[in-house]
Design a protein around this motif. Structure first.
Motif, mmCIF file in Angstrom:
data_model
loop_
_atom_site.group_PDB
_atom_site.id
_atom_site.type_symbol
_atom_site.label_atom_id
_atom_site.label_comp_id
_atom_site.label_asym_id
_atom_site.label_seq_id
_atom_site.Cartn_x
_atom_site.Cartn_y
_atom_site.Cartn_z
ATOM 1 N N TRP A 20 -27.269 -0.076 -12.193
ATOM 2 C CA TRP A 20 -26.938 0.723 -13.378
ATOM 3 C C TRP A 20 -25.775 1.671 -13.093
ATOM 4 O O TRP A 20 -24.869 1.826 -13.904
ATOM 5 C CB TRP A 20 -28.163 1.525 -13.810
ATOM 6 N N SER A 24 -22.144 1.544 -14.842
ATOM 7 C CA SER A 24 -21.616 2.727 -15.524
ATOM 8 C C SER A 24 -20.232 3.095 -15.002
ATOM 9 O O SER A 24 -19.324 3.425 -15.775
ATOM 10 C CB SER A 24 -22.563 3.912 -15.341
ATOM 11 N N ASP A 95 -17.778 0.730 -27.811
ATOM 12 C CA ASP A 95 -18.788 0.063 -26.984
ATOM 13 C C ASP A 95 -19.354 1.025 -25.948
ATOM 14 O O ASP A 95 -20.570 1.064 -25.709
ATOM 15 C CB ASP A 95 -18.166 -1.153 -26.300
ATOM 16 N N LEU A 97 -19.659 4.211 -26.142
ATOM 17 C CA LEU A 97 -20.486 5.230 -26.797
ATOM 18 C C LEU A 97 -21.614 4.617 -27.630
ATOM 19 O O LEU A 97 -22.224 5.286 -28.456
ATOM 20 C CB LEU A 97 -19.601 6.111 -27.682
ATOM 21 N N ASN A 98 -21.870 3.318 -27.393
ATOM 22 C CA ASN A 98 -22.963 2.603 -28.064
ATOM 23 C C ASN A 98 -22.814 2.627 -29.586
ATOM 24 O O ASN A 98 -23.798 2.786 -30.319
ATOM 25 C CB ASN A 98 -24.319 3.190 -27.661
ATOM 26 N N ASP A 101 -23.811 -2.679 -32.450
ATOM 27 C CA ASP A 101 -25.085 -3.336 -32.161
ATOM 28 C C ASP A 101 -24.854 -4.339 -31.020
ATOM 29 O O ASP A 101 -23.733 -4.545 -30.567
ATOM 30 C CB ASP A 101 -25.665 -4.014 -33.404
ATOM 31 N N GLU A 102 -25.916 -4.973 -30.551
ATOM 32 C CA GLU A 102 -25.832 -5.818 -29.360
ATOM 33 C C GLU A 102 -24.853 -6.978 -29.542
ATOM 34 O O GLU A 102 -24.049 -7.285 -28.652
ATOM 35 C CB GLU A 102 -27.217 -6.353 -29.006
ATOM 36 N N SER A 105 -21.258 -5.645 -29.772
ATOM 37 C CA SER A 105 -20.871 -5.142 -28.462
ATOM 38 C C SER A 105 -20.400 -6.282 -27.564
ATOM 39 O O SER A 105 -19.396 -6.153 -26.846
ATOM 40 C CB SER A 105 -22.050 -4.414 -27.803
ATOM 41 N N ASP A 106 -21.099 -7.408 -27.627
ATOM 42 C CA ASP A 106 -20.731 -8.549 -26.789
ATOM 43 C C ASP A 106 -19.396 -9.154 -27.242
ATOM 44 O O ASP A 106 -18.575 -9.541 -26.405
ATOM 45 C CB ASP A 106 -21.837 -9.608 -26.834
ATOM 46 N N LYS A 109 -16.675 -6.875 -26.018
ATOM 47 C CA LYS A 109 -16.398 -7.071 -24.590
ATOM 48 C C LYS A 109 -15.456 -8.248 -24.370
ATOM 49 O O LYS A 109 -14.601 -8.222 -23.469
ATOM 50 C CB LYS A 109 -17.703 -7.288 -23.822
#
Length: 211
Positions: A20, A24, A95, A97-98, A101-102, A105-106, A109
């Motif tokens: 993790w 990060s 992305d 800062l979230n 959604d999943e 986000s992908d 990326k």
């Protein structure tokens, strides 16, 4: 047996914590690099699209040297830089800062890798071109940016890559297209481009000293 299971759980937890932390660091390191690249290209694209110096440079210097029509080349590169720069900034920060959604986000990326590759290609060609036209002094800035963009792309590919096969394929395919376009540009320059002496007079025009 219970002690062994406990030790295994602790080891797994520690390994998860290390992963993790590494993830990060990769995210925020790439955010820092991407912010530099995105900001420079978004602002640079706006300047290239509107300044008298850029119009003169692309029409009379860069286009002739590369063997490409100057004005269309100016518009394509400037608009591409604006879209790529803004896309890069929005993608990495939203992305990180979230904000997505999943699924989004992908996709983000994948696309920021493509934007990074595209900006790196622009910088490499610019550095190559300035080396011949202006010497190493003016080639240094795009060369440094190309190195920053390469580092950004590598960190994203190996540290913050998209998780799904479809988005990995998207990033790979679109990045390959960016590289192919750059290769075609180099071939055009070799076949139809001009020697730097042909554009020397236009490159020494006083307007080239402006912004």
């Amino acid at each position: 047996a219970q002690a062994v299971l406990t030790q295994a759980a602790v080891a797994a937890s520690e390994a998860s914590g290390v992963v993790w932390i590494a993830m990060s660091l990769a995210v925020w390191f790439s955010v820092a690099l991407g912010t530099i690249v995105g900001f420079v290209h978004a602002c640079g694209g706006l300047l290239r699209l509107s300044s008298a110096k850029s119009s003169h440079a692309f029409t009379n210097v860069y286009g002739k040297f590369l063997g490409c029509p100057g004005k269309p080349l100016q518009v394509i590169i400037a608009v591409g830089e604006i879209i790529g720069g803004i896309g890069l900034l929005v993608g990495i920060w939203a992305d990180a800062l979230n904000g997505f959604d999943e699924q989004m986000s992908d996709i983000s990326k994948a696309l920021v890798i493509v934007f990074g590759v595209a900006m790196m290609n622009v910088e490499m060609v610019a550095s190559f071109m300035h080396t011949y036209i202006d010497g190493c002094g003016k080639a240094a800035f795009p060369g440094v940016l190309a190195f920053i963009s390469l580092t950004f792309v590598l960190v994203r590919v190996f540290g913050v890559e998209p998780s799904t096969w479809a988005n990995q394929l998207l990033a790979t395919g679109l990045s390959a297209i960016m590289i192919i376009i750059t290769g075609i540009t180099m071939i055009i320059n070799h076949v139809a481009g001009n020697h730097e002496s042909v554009v020397k007079e236009a490159n020494e025009d006083p307007i080239m000293n402006g912004c």
